[in-house]
Design a protein around this motif. Structure first.
Motif, short mmCIF file in Angstrom:
data_model
loop_
_atom_site.label_atom_id
_atom_site.label_comp_id
_atom_site.label_asym_id
_atom_site.label_seq_id
_atom_site.Cartn_x
_atom_site.Cartn_y
_atom_site.Cartn_z
N GLU A 1 1.32 -1.62 3.77
CA GLU A 1 1.78 -2.97 3.46
C GLU A 1 0.94 -4.03 4.17
O GLU A 1 0.71 -5.12 3.64
CB GLU A 1 3.25 -3.11 3.80
N THR A 2 0.45 -3.69 5.37
CA THR A 2 -0.47 -4.61 6.07
C THR A 2 -1.76 -4.77 5.27
O THR A 2 -2.25 -5.88 5.07
CB THR A 2 -0.79 -4.07 7.48
N GLN B 1 4.99 -6.75 1.27
CA GLN B 1 5.88 -5.59 1.29
C GLN B 1 6.06 -5.06 -0.13
O GLN B 1 6.01 -5.83 -1.10
CB GLN B 1 7.24 -5.99 1.86
N ASN C 1 2.49 6.28 6.09
CA ASN C 1 2.28 5.09 6.92
C ASN C 1 2.48 3.85 6.05
O ASN C 1 1.54 3.15 5.72
CB ASN C 1 0.88 5.11 7.54
N GLN C 2 3.73 3.62 5.68
CA GLN C 2 4.03 2.50 4.80
C GLN C 2 3.71 1.17 5.45
O GLN C 2 3.22 0.25 4.79
CB GLN C 2 5.52 2.53 4.38
N LYS C 3 3.94 1.07 6.75
CA LYS C 3 3.66 -0.18 7.45
C LYS C 3 2.18 -0.53 7.36
O LYS C 3 1.81 -1.69 7.09
CB LYS C 3 4.09 -0.07 8.92
N ARG C 4 1.31 0.45 7.57
CA ARG C 4 -0.13 0.22 7.48
C ARG C 4 -0.51 -0.16 6.05
O ARG C 4 -1.34 -1.06 5.82
CB ARG C 4 -0.88 1.48 7.92
#
Length: 463
Positions: free
Chosen positions: A427-428, A433, A422-425
């Motif tokens: 980075e959040t 990024q 879950n790279q998006k999570r």
């Protein structure tokens, strides 16, 4: 106006302070440093070509200072603040690593310098993992762990204040930089008193040893520092002679003439005395296993094509023999690994020609005399006008990192975690990024090649 200390100088000071602290906390680390220094000296003496290549690329002087560390954080707020702290040292998040694929409930990035000059000055890296509480199956335990983590503050007020000052003023004075290093070091210090009662520690431990390590303590404590060696097989062989028991097998690719990516070994984690709360204002004596020593050998950074081949060969090897934690099948695994990796070219020219690795290019003395008739890269290399050198892999291997975790935190029957990158999570939670390492190496290679071609085009045409 007060002169600012460079981010690289702050990073070098912090790396040195961390190394001194860890040597005091874990004396075996000092022994490890002595062993690595000996092996590196012998490797350079026996391989003049390696020594001259390291000198030519300015990689020799950084070797003795090279370290990477690792920490495990518990909350998004801790990760976001850690990003800001590392930025003061010129360290930025590179790569996303999902260790849930290896049943380790964290995802991670590597904070490190990214510019060539910064890496030469001091290539300190910290592999930074964030606990995935969402992967804990027991909902009650998950909520309790979350509540425990919410109560702690892993940064001193001074560390926060100095970080904010650096952000506000674009850097730190020498006096402030000294205070910054001292204050931030406290985050990484070992604490022998737990935040939890022994019963809670056992519940966390039963879910996964790493969960207990993250949740149970006041801070993340650096769990290892890793020097870089030029001959990891020799280090592995000599460790018992120095009173150090190595892990069963070296993680990563097999022994090669042309090293690729990263190889790692370590000594077993220490069982250390820890006091646990008894719920009545007192303490219970206990133990905790977390900190260990690790050594690495770095090779060439691989392209996506090279990495895919590496992953395929490693996966194939582990289908033949999966290394046991007790080392009982280590020889069989190493034999299978060496045999399987014969499919990966072991000379620099083939690795470059097949597009498996990243290289920097430079003009040779021959280029001084006249411009070539052709600007075809392979022709220029064949004619000795351009030379190439492997770009050192500055990052980490997810499978290797997980292998080190597992060998040191135990391979007993523990909760299995469903692989869920879950790279998006991440980075959040990070607040930024992460830099794609493949893009970064490709840009270094491209810039070096363009510099060569631009240099050649300015020379007089060949007769």
């Amino acid at each position: 106006m007060t002169e600012k200390v460079s981010a690289s100088d702050i990073r070098a000071s912090f790396s040195s302070a961390m190394s001194a602290m860890y040597r005091d906390e874990v004396p075996a680390y000092g022994t490890l440093m002595e062993l690595v220094a000996r092996v590196n000296e012998e490797a350079l003496a026996s391989d003049p070509e390696l020594k001259s290549r390291l000198e030519a690329t300015d990689n020799l002087s950084r070797l003795s200072e090279e370290r990477h560390g690792a920490i495990r954080l518990g909350t998004a707020a801790e990760l976001a603040m850690m990003r800001r702290v590392f930025a003061v040292m010129g360290m930025y998040p590179v790569g996303y690593y999902d260790l849930s694929t290896a049943a380790v409930p964290v995802h991670s990035t590597a904070f490190r310098p990214v510019g060539e000059e910064a890496l030469k000055r001091n290539p300190f890296r910290v592999f930074t993992s964030l606990l995935r509480l969402d992967l804990i199956a027991d909902e009650i335990l998950r909520q309790e762990a979350q509540a425990i983590l919410a109560e702690r503050q892993i940064f001193t007020p001074g560390a926060v204040a100095m970080t904010e000052k650096a952000e506000r003023e674009g850097g730190l004075s020498e006096e402030d930089a000294t205070r910054f290093v001292s204050e931030v070091l406290e985050t990484f210090r070992w604490h022998d008193k737990a935040n939890v009662e022994l019963s809670m520690y056992h519940r966390l431990h039963d879910a996964h040893r790493l969960i207990a390590d993250v949740v149970s303590f006041k801070g993340p404590h650096i769990n290892h520092l890793t020097p870089r060696t030029l001959d990891i097989d020799k280090v592995q062989t000599l460790m018992p002679e120095y009173g150090i028991a190595p892990k069963a097998v070296v993680e990563g690719p097999p022994t090669r003439k042309c090293p690729i990516l990263l190889r790692q070994t370590s000594f077993k984690a220490l069982e250390e005395a820890v006091s646990f709360q008894d719920g009545k204002g007192g303490w219970h004596a206990g133990t905790h296993t977390a900190r260990f020593g690790e050594i690495e050998q770095r090779g060439v950074a691989l392209t996506p094509k090279g990495r895919a081949l590496y992953d395929k060969l490693l996966d194939h090897t582990r289908k033949i023999v999966r290394p046991a934690a007790d080392g009982s099948n280590a020889a069989a695994y190493e034999t299978a690994l060496a045999e399987t990796f014969k499919a990966f070219p072991d000379d620099w020219a083939s690795i470059r020609c097949q597009g498996l690795g990243y290289f920097t290019y430079a003009l040779t003395g021959k280029a001084e005399r006249a411009a070539p008739a052709s600007f075809d890269l392979d022709t220029l290399i064949a004619e000795g006008i351009i030379c190439f050198d492997p770009i050192v892999y500055e990052d980490f291997l997810p499978v290797s990192a997980a292998g080190i975790f597992q060998s040191n935190l135990g391979d007993g029957a523990q909760q299995e975690f469903e692989a869920s990158p879950n790279q998006k999570r991440f980075e959040t939670d990070l607040g930024a990024q992460v830099l794609n390492e493949f893009d970064h190496y490709a840009s270094i290679e491209k810039a070096s090649l363009e510099a060569c071609l631009n240099g050649l085009q300015k020379r007089p045409a060949a007769e």
